[in-house]
Design an enzyme around this catalytic site. Sequence first.
Site, PDB file in Angstrom:
ATOM      1  N   LEU A  24      -0.158   6.227   3.940  1.00 55.98           N
ATOM      2  CA  LEU A  24      -0.164   4.845   4.405  1.00 55.98           C
ATOM      3  C   LEU A  24       0.116   4.899   5.902  1.00 55.98           C
ATOM      4  CD1 LEU A  24       1.937   2.741   1.843  1.00 55.98           C
ATOM      5  CD2 LEU A  24      -0.452   2.379   2.468  1.00 55.98           C
ATOM      6  N   ASP A  25      -0.565   4.083   6.661  1.00 54.87           N
ATOM      7  CA  ASP A  25      -0.300   4.025   8.096  1.00 54.87           C
ATOM      8  C   ASP A  25       1.138   3.580   8.335  1.00 54.87           C
ATOM      9  OD1 ASP A  25      -2.954   4.674   8.817  1.00 54.87           O
ATOM     10  OD2 ASP A  25      -3.552   2.587   8.496  1.00 54.87           O
ATOM     11  N   ALA A  26       1.673   3.904   9.486  1.00 57.69           N
ATOM     12  CA  ALA A  26       3.051   3.531   9.808  1.00 57.69           C
ATOM     13  C   ALA A  26       3.250   2.021   9.712  1.00 57.69           C
ATOM     14  CB  ALA A  26       3.427   4.029  11.207  1.00 57.69           C
ATOM     15  N   SER A  69       1.795  -0.031   7.740  1.00 60.36           N
ATOM     16  CA  SER A  69       1.571  -0.511   6.380  1.00 60.36           C
ATOM     17  C   SER A  69       2.794  -0.171   5.545  1.00 60.36           C
ATOM     18  CB  SER A  69       0.325   0.139   5.772  1.00 60.36           C
ATOM     19  OG  SER A  69      -0.819  -0.202   6.526  1.00 60.36           O
TER      20      SER A  69
END
Length: 189
Positions: free
Chosen positions: A40-42, A44
Amino acid sequence: MALILFNKPYLVLCQFSPQAGRATLADHLRIPDIYPAGRLDADSEGLMLLTDNGKLQHDISHPTHKQPKTYLVQIEGVPDETALNALRAGVDLGDFRTQPCKAMEVGAPDWLWPRDPPIRQRAAAPTRWLAITITEGKNRQVRRMTAAVGLPTLRLVRVAIGPYSLESHPLLPGESRLVDAADLLVGRR
């Protein structure tokens, strides 16, 4: 074989190696020899699966296995059927076309934790929530999809992967739980 559900907080990096001045998975999980099955992106939040089994990690994260992933997406704007149908059909993002997905407007989830810091609010810009389920997971895909149909993402929370969800396995940000990996493998043998 360990399978851990983890609710990744906002701005936590999906890595165990230290990053100067940044929170990582190591700040929340003290279980040796586990690895994330997907990222997951930072910016998100939400559900991640981690395991100590390489084959299981591959089965969860590889697109050929098509594990459905559901996201609650707070968007800026009001979605109409044209935008929702475009998301459902697949969106041309320039470098690739997304596969068809499930997309629908939902009410604001009353069980969802507040984000810290809160999202920006603009009086002239209404916000709504979408539930989007995809079976692929390219870099920043959901954010790019909503932007492509004129509905920029303000908050992105992954709430389910395969049979596991944060509704049925409630976890606050930073919390984790060991679960039975057999649930993931049912019907896949």
